[in-house]
Design a protein around this motif. Sequence first.
Motif, PDB file in Angstrom:
ATOM      1  N   MET A   1       0.786  -1.378  -0.085  1.00 30.16           N
ATOM      2  CA  MET A   1       0.050  -0.149  -0.036  1.00 30.16           C
ATOM      3  C   MET A   1       0.917   1.228   0.101  1.00 30.16           C
ATOM      4  SD  MET A   1      -3.121  -0.662   2.306  1.00 30.16           S
ATOM      5  CE  MET A   1      -4.246  -1.891   2.236  1.00 30.16           C
ATOM      6  N   SER A   2       2.159   1.184  -0.390  1.00 28.48           N
ATOM      7  CA  SER A   2       2.988   2.428  -0.454  1.00 28.48           C
ATOM      8  C   SER A   2       2.856   3.307   0.747  1.00 28.48           C
ATOM      9  CB  SER A   2       2.665   3.079  -1.835  1.00 28.48           C
ATOM     10  OG  SER A   2       1.491   3.795  -1.613  1.00 28.48           O
ATOM     11  N   ASP A   3       3.107   4.543   0.698  1.00 31.57           N
ATOM     12  CA  ASP A   3       3.260   5.373   1.701  1.00 31.57           C
ATOM     13  C   ASP A   3       1.693   5.972   1.983  1.00 31.57           C
ATOM     14  OD1 ASP A   3       5.731   4.953   2.125  1.00 31.57           O
ATOM     15  OD2 ASP A   3       6.548   6.517   0.513  1.00 31.57           O
ATOM     16  N   GLU A   4       0.723   5.427   1.491  1.00 30.29           N
ATOM     17  CA  GLU A   4      -0.614   6.078   1.758  1.00 30.29           C
ATOM     18  C   GLU A   4      -1.170   5.966   3.109  1.00 30.29           C
ATOM     19  OE1 GLU A   4      -3.760   5.612  -1.492  1.00 30.29           O
ATOM     20  OE2 GLU A   4      -2.310   4.363  -2.483  1.00 30.29           O
ATOM     21  N   PRO A   5      -1.617   6.843   3.685  1.00 30.79           N
ATOM     22  CA  PRO A   5      -2.109   6.557   5.020  1.00 30.79           C
ATOM     23  C   PRO A   5      -2.995   5.395   5.120  1.00 30.79           C
ATOM     24  CG  PRO A   5      -2.545   8.763   4.285  1.00 30.79           C
ATOM     25  CD  PRO A   5      -1.960   8.249   2.991  1.00 30.79           C
ATOM     26  N   THR A   6      -3.122   4.641   6.101  1.00 26.81           N
ATOM     27  CA  THR A   6      -3.852   3.412   6.345  1.00 26.81           C
ATOM     28  C   THR A   6      -4.470   3.318   7.698  1.00 26.81           C
ATOM     29  OG1 THR A   6      -1.955   2.084   7.049  1.00 26.81           O
ATOM     30  CG2 THR A   6      -2.436   2.087   4.655  1.00 26.81           C
ATOM     31  N   VAL A   7      -5.449   2.605   7.822  1.00 23.10           N
ATOM     32  CA  VAL A   7      -6.362   2.532   8.939  1.00 23.10           C
ATOM     33  C   VAL A   7      -6.427   0.682   9.248  1.00 23.10           C
ATOM     34  CG1 VAL A   7      -8.477   2.725  10.093  1.00 23.10           C
ATOM     35  CG2 VAL A   7      -7.531   4.564   8.747  1.00 23.10           C
ATOM     36  N   GLU A   8      -6.173   0.482  10.515  1.00 23.71           N
ATOM     37  CA  GLU A   8      -6.465  -1.014  10.745  1.00 23.71           C
ATOM     38  C   GLU A   8      -7.928  -0.950  11.419  1.00 23.71           C
ATOM     39  OE1 GLU A   8      -2.101  -2.970  11.608  1.00 23.71           O
ATOM     40  OE2 GLU A   8      -3.190  -2.159  13.310  1.00 23.71           O
ATOM     41  N   LEU A   9      -8.506  -2.013  10.739  1.00 21.69           N
ATOM     42  CA  LEU A   9     -10.024  -2.293  11.270  1.00 21.69           C
ATOM     43  C   LEU A   9     -10.024  -3.803  11.542  1.00 21.69           C
ATOM     44  CD1 LEU A   9     -12.069   0.056   9.245  1.00 21.69           C
ATOM     45  CD2 LEU A   9     -11.543   0.491  11.613  1.00 21.69           C
ATOM     46  N   TYR A  10     -10.852  -4.427  12.577  1.00 19.92           N
ATOM     47  CA  TYR A  10     -11.220  -5.723  12.616  1.00 19.92           C
ATOM     48  C   TYR A  10     -12.410  -5.856  11.999  1.00 19.92           C
ATOM     49  CZ  TYR A  10      -7.912  -6.467  16.410  1.00 19.92           C
ATOM     50  OH  TYR A  10      -6.579  -6.533  17.068  1.00 19.92           O
ATOM     51  N   ASP A  11     -12.406  -7.120  11.251  1.00 20.56           N
ATOM     52  CA  ASP A  11     -13.747  -7.744  10.968  1.00 20.56           C
ATOM     53  C   ASP A  11     -14.451  -8.160  12.315  1.00 20.56           C
ATOM     54  OD1 ASP A  11     -13.168  -7.019   8.292  1.00 20.56           O
ATOM     55  OD2 ASP A  11     -12.541  -9.115   7.427  1.00 20.56           O
ATOM     56  N   LEU A  12     -15.904  -8.071  12.220  1.00 24.23           N
ATOM     57  CA  LEU A  12     -16.466  -8.693  13.280  1.00 24.23           C
ATOM     58  C   LEU A  12     -17.593  -9.645  12.964  1.00 24.23           C
ATOM     59  CD1 LEU A  12     -17.170  -5.282  15.065  1.00 24.23           C
ATOM     60  CD2 LEU A  12     -15.246  -6.742  15.489  1.00 24.23           C
ATOM     61  N   ARG A  13     -17.705 -10.362  13.928  1.00 24.05           N
ATOM     62  CA  ARG A  13     -19.032 -11.518  13.740  1.00 24.05           C
ATOM     63  C   ARG A  13     -19.784 -10.974  15.069  1.00 24.05           C
ATOM     64  NH1 ARG A  13     -18.780 -17.326  11.444  1.00 24.05           N
ATOM     65  NH2 ARG A  13     -18.941 -16.006   9.805  1.00 24.05           N
ATOM     66  N   VAL A  14     -21.295 -10.988  14.851  1.00 21.94           N
ATOM     67  CA  VAL A  14     -22.071 -10.849  16.060  1.00 21.94           C
ATOM     68  C   VAL A  14     -22.777 -11.822  15.960  1.00 21.94           C
ATOM     69  CG1 VAL A  14     -23.734  -9.378  16.966  1.00 21.94           C
ATOM     70  CG2 VAL A  14     -22.192  -8.196  15.739  1.00 21.94           C
ATOM     71  N   VAL A  15     -22.753 -12.902  17.124  1.00 22.41           N
ATOM     72  CA  VAL A  15     -23.409 -14.086  17.359  1.00 22.41           C
ATOM     73  C   VAL A  15     -24.446 -14.098  18.587  1.00 22.41           C
ATOM     74  CG1 VAL A  15     -22.954 -16.544  17.552  1.00 22.41           C
ATOM     75  CG2 VAL A  15     -21.035 -15.136  16.571  1.00 22.41           C
ATOM     76  N   VAL A  16     -25.604 -14.446  18.191  1.00 18.36           N
ATOM     77  CA  VAL A  16     -26.610 -14.902  19.402  1.00 18.36           C
ATOM     78  C   VAL A  16     -25.823 -15.854  20.104  1.00 18.36           C
ATOM     79  CG1 VAL A  16     -28.783 -15.575  19.791  1.00 18.36           C
ATOM     80  CG2 VAL A  16     -28.264 -14.381  18.080  1.00 18.36           C
ATOM     81  N   GLU A  17     -25.552 -15.521  21.514  1.00 13.22           N
ATOM     82  CA  GLU A  17     -24.908 -16.430  22.410  1.00 13.22           C
ATOM     83  C   GLU A  17     -25.832 -17.316  23.019  1.00 13.22           C
ATOM     84  OE1 GLU A  17     -22.785 -15.178  26.204  1.00 13.22           O
ATOM     85  OE2 GLU A  17     -21.443 -15.106  24.558  1.00 13.22           O
TER      86      GLU A  17
END
Length: 107
Positions: free
Chosen positions: A1-17
Amino acid sequence: MSDEPTVELYDLRVVVERIEGRSICGLSVGDHFDVSGTDEVRIPDGKHFCMYAMQAVFPMISAKQRPLAEHDWMACDAHATCPDPDERVVMRIERTALRRHRAADLM
């Protein structure tokens, strides 16, 4: 991704517990939806997820997607409950993958 600014984000799963009442909306333990990027929600084919239960989780999604300090309360708390008092559907938010995104793609 070269020198472009980046953001780290988690993928999420929402589960009926668990369901502590009766499931009026038809959800079952194990039903889930997935969240990725800043605006993508996916429900498995042939399934549904109650929009009111989703509404209870959405305020936490943005924070749960971001890396947090170890003892931040949002890092330690992963549950939300459907607002319907007869159902008491308890959902767990799980982090499934950490992805790096170009900041420009998220604006």
